[in-house]
Design a protein around this motif. Structure first.
Motif, PDB file in Angstrom:
ATOM      1  N   VAL A 113      41.677  38.888  49.208  1.00 21.21           N
ATOM      2  CA  VAL A 113      42.270  38.466  47.929  1.00 21.21           C
ATOM      3  C   VAL A 113      43.276  37.337  48.144  1.00 21.21           C
ATOM      4  O   VAL A 113      43.211  36.291  47.492  1.00 21.21           O
ATOM      5  N   GLN A 118      38.788  37.881  38.423  1.00 24.56           N
ATOM      6  CA  GLN A 118      40.135  37.305  38.455  1.00 24.56           C
ATOM      7  C   GLN A 118      40.210  36.023  37.621  1.00 24.56           C
ATOM      8  O   GLN A 118      41.135  35.855  36.819  1.00 24.56           O
ATOM      9  N   LEU A 143      46.326  41.003  41.693  1.00 23.77           N
ATOM     10  CA  LEU A 143      44.905  41.176  41.435  1.00 23.77           C
ATOM     11  C   LEU A 143      44.777  41.730  40.022  1.00 23.77           C
ATOM     12  O   LEU A 143      45.568  42.573  39.605  1.00 23.77           O
ATOM     13  N   ASN A 190      37.656  45.751  40.458  1.00 20.74           N
ATOM     14  CA  ASN A 190      39.039  45.511  40.897  1.00 20.74           C
ATOM     15  C   ASN A 190      40.027  46.572  40.418  1.00 20.74           C
ATOM     16  O   ASN A 190      41.188  46.570  40.855  1.00 20.74           O
TER      17      ASN A 190
END
Length: 402
Positions: A66, A114, A144, A183
């Motif tokens: 990430v 994202q 995130l 996520n």
């Protein structure tokens, strides 16, 4: 090397991928496009390819990626620089998604969510304060995010959602749940869609740590095993009214976010197809049967020729869709055609490539079965294969079938 990275076995197998370009489509790209693609391709070769088979086999999310994605600039690359983005065009974004999904669909899902489903709605529908608070941290990978639309009983029909919130002074009280959320278990902020007391769909920014907000992980997946998936559960969560997206009203807002994500998927699926094709092509020249490479047999050549034909068609679709998207002319139906076609094409190529690899095709020695299992999710999420067909049918006839 971080502690997170040390948990993954790194393969010694060389990733020497080169993308097919039978129609010289590179001639349609700018030098900047090609530089961006090269940078992401090298990142995938260096950071994703060596660990992805181990991550998928063990069903573990490589969380350290990430921050590295943030450093690379693949989170919200079309978002203006003032909010932490790159200010790039949509073909650049597409090429990034192509290269990341060439590495793994789960990794591309992390980046897509994202950028297209968290940063995009905050940028388009959020207040200036919300943009300043969240976008730079999401762009850098410090935060995130996840996107909460699908519910246990409402997938293709999101308008039937049950999640709702009620007024409580400076706050609202949110109740409900969301399902199949990429996520979610690691997300710092969730863009959640729920109905107000008048039944209108609104977007809320629900932050990690808010009392009554939990994100249980979904286990037992046979697809997207290197991605992390979970639920969003809201039990009388008090959300400040300052966390409501002021310019999002009705179902059109979340659907516009899905259009952006589906656009990235059309490019991403092409990357997975390319990886399967290149692996099959190389294997066919190395595998000897009946005294010669299996690439010398007519049926193998038929498979490879059909793969290359479909990849070339999909490359042209992506390029043209990218130009339309950049000009603000890409409709939902345009995007549906590309998402539906390219994912189905990639699945077909993965299955044919598996046959060319024979028994080795089902092992982690080659990426084929991992891509095939991943694509079984990609063909369903962000609008199922059949729903996109009906979106096209509506565009053709003017009559909605649902």
């Amino acid at each position: 090397m971080t502690a997170s990275e040390q948990t993954f076995h790194r393969s010694n197998k060389q990733d020497d991928f080169e993308s097919p370009d039978f129609y010289s489509i590179d001639d349609l790209l700018t030098e900047e496009h090609k530089m961006i693609r090269s940078a992401v391709r090298e990142f995938v070769k260096r950071e994703i390819s060596p660990i992805i088979e181990d991550a998928a086999q063990r069903c573990v999310f490589p969380e350290h990626i990430v921050k590295k994605f943030g450093e690379l600039g693949v989170f919200g690359p079309t978002i203006p620089v003032e909010y932490g983005g790159q200010g790039l065009d949509y073909i650049s974004y597409g090429l990034m998604m192509q290269e990341i999904e060439r590495g793994d669909s789960g990794m591309r899902s992390t980046a897509s969510v994202q950028g297209s489903l968290v940063m995009f709605p905050i940028y388009k529908y959020g207040s200036e304060e919300q943009k300043r608070k969240f976008l730079p941290k999401l762009a850098s990978g410090e935060f995130l995010g996840c996107f909460g639309l699908t519910e246990p009983d409402f997938g293709s029909n999101p308008s039937g959602m049950l999640s709702n919130f009620k007024d409580d002074g400076d706050h609202v009280i949110l109740n409900g749940s969301k399902m199949w959320i990429s996520n979610a278990p690691k997300a710092d902020v969730a863009v959640v869609w729920a109905k107000n007391e008048q039944g209108r769909i609104k977007g809320l920014l629900v932050e990690r740590g808010m009392e009554g907000f939990s994100t249980p992980e979904i286990h037992g997946k046979w697809s997207l095993r290197a991605s992390i998936t979970g639920e969003l559960v809201f039990d009388n969560v008090r959300v400040p009214k300052s966390n409501i997206l002021p310019d999002a009203d009705g179902l059109k807002a979340p659907l516009s976010c899905l259009d952006n994500a589906r656009y990235g998927i059309a490019w991403g699926a092409l990357g997975a197809a390319m990886d399967c094709y290149e692996s099959a092509r190389k294997y066919s020249l190395e595998r000897i049967q009946f005294g010669k490479p299996i690439g010398g047999f007519q049926l193998t050549q038929k498979k490879l020729a059909e793969m290359l034909t479909e990849i070339t068609k999909a490359q042209l679709v992506c390029w043209r869709l990218g130009t339309l998207k950049q000009q603000g002319k890409a409709s939902s139906a345009h995007i549906s055609l590309a998402k539906r076609n390219n994912v189905a094409m990639a699945l077909d190529i993965a299955r044919e490539a598996r046959q060319i690899h024979g028994g080795l095709g089902i092992t982690g020695e080659y990426p084929i079965m991992r891509h095939q299992m991943n694509l079984e999710s990609v063909v369903t999420y962000e609008g199922t294969h059949d729903i996109h067909l009906l979106i096209l049918g509506n565009a053709i006839t003017g009559i909605s079938a649902f």
